[in-house]
Enzyme design. Structure first.
Site, short mmCIF file in Angstrom:
data_model
loop_
_atom_site.label_atom_id
_atom_site.label_comp_id
_atom_site.label_asym_id
_atom_site.label_seq_id
_atom_site.Cartn_x
_atom_site.Cartn_y
_atom_site.Cartn_z
CD GLU A 64 -2.35 0.96 3.04
OE1 GLU A 64 -3.35 2.09 2.96
OE2 GLU A 64 -2.40 0.76 3.44
CG ASP A 80 -3.31 -2.29 4.01
OD1 ASP A 80 -2.71 -1.47 4.65
OD2 ASP A 80 -4.64 -2.10 4.29
CB ILE A 82 -1.39 -0.57 9.87
CG1 ILE A 82 0.24 -0.59 10.56
CG2 ILE A 82 -2.39 -0.82 11.10
CD1 ILE A 82 0.57 0.15 11.45
CG ASP A 83 -7.65 -3.40 6.42
OD1 ASP A 83 -7.43 -2.32 6.03
OD2 ASP A 83 -8.55 -3.75 6.97
CB THR A 85 -3.95 3.51 9.16
OG1 THR A 85 -3.28 2.81 8.25
CG2 THR A 85 -2.54 4.72 9.88
CG ASP A 208 -7.93 -1.63 1.20
OD1 ASP A 208 -7.33 -1.74 2.89
OD2 ASP A 208 -8.49 -0.60 0.84
#
Length: 256
Positions: A64, A80, A82-83, A85, A208
């Protein structure tokens, strides 16, 4: 897939340590009106890509945070770091690291790890899905009016708010209740684990949802776009997504 799964798990664990160390300790900056990035995102992505490069230097990856290697390899790791954030930045512990391995346009392995609560969801194509090593399966809810649903609103929500609210209202009137938790990857995993029964969202990206779609389907659920079609190529994942335990999929789609 043994080496791939070992690499996937190691990448999740390595990134998880980076995320945990920074939870509640880092600020953030905006990369869009409602889209945040933190130092933890960057550290997590670096950790994941480092593990992947060491194990599979010939594979491509797509992260990402502006990281992409595209050589034409049939294998691509989609990351990703940190999905969720926004949740992470506010110390709301519903956030995750999400990693999917594509072979051409098909997800063959996926993992989602909430490092804060230490819940790791894993799946390999045709092998089922697990949560911390134990098999999981979708709920047995058969009707939409009995279902607990979850959704999210995209970053461009101000531009399409009437559409979003109209759809939300339809579901709120048709189901048991609706939640909004802030991590698409975990939303899919929670449907896979039977904690939730259905999920919809739009304007997302492959990083995501790709891992979560495999975890959910391997747990017995169903994932399509809003028209009821499966994703034809990697770039299509998440543009619109309708996911459920399978039993309520037809009703879910009828309200979109």
């Amino acid at each position: 897939m043994k080496k791939e799964l070992q690499t996937l798990k190691l990448a999740l664990e390595t990134a998880g340590r980076a995320v945990r160390r920074r939870f509640g300790k880092v600020g953030y900056r905006l990369k869009g009106e409602a889209n945040l990035v933190t130092d933890a995102d960057l550290a997590s992505q670096k950790a994941v890509i480092g593990v992947i490069k060491k194990a599979f230097p010939e594979h491509d990856f797509w992260g990402e945070e502006n990281a992409r290697k595209k050589t034409g390899s049939p294998y691509t790791w989609v990351v990703d770091p940190i999905d969720g954030t926004t949740n992470f930045a506010h110390t709301f512990p519903q956030c995750s690291i999400s990693i999917a391995l594509f072979y051409k346009n098909q997800v063959v392995a996926g993992g989602v790890y909430n490092a804060i609560t230490d819940e790791m969801f894993l799946a390999a194509q045709g092998k089922g899905a697990t949560l911390n090593g134990k098999k999981i399966h979708v709920s047995k809810v058969k009707k939409l009016h009995e279902a607990l649903l979850v959704t999210g609103f995209p970053y461009n929500r101000k531009e399409i708010m009437p559409e979003l609210l109209a759809r939300f209202e339809r579901f709120l009137c048709a189901c048991h209740d609706v939640r909004r938790l802030g991590s698409a990857a975990l939303d899919l995993c929670w449907v896979a684990a039977g904690r939730l029964d259905g999920y919809w969202e739009q304007n997302l990206n492959p990083w995501d949802v790709a891992a979560g779609t495999l975890i959910l389907t391997e747990a017995g659920g169903k994932v399509t776009d809003f028209s009821g079609k499966k994703y034809a190529k990697m770039e299509d994942f998440g543009r619109t997504i309708a996911a459920s335990n399978g039993a309520i999929q037809k009703e879910l789609l009828s309200h979109l």
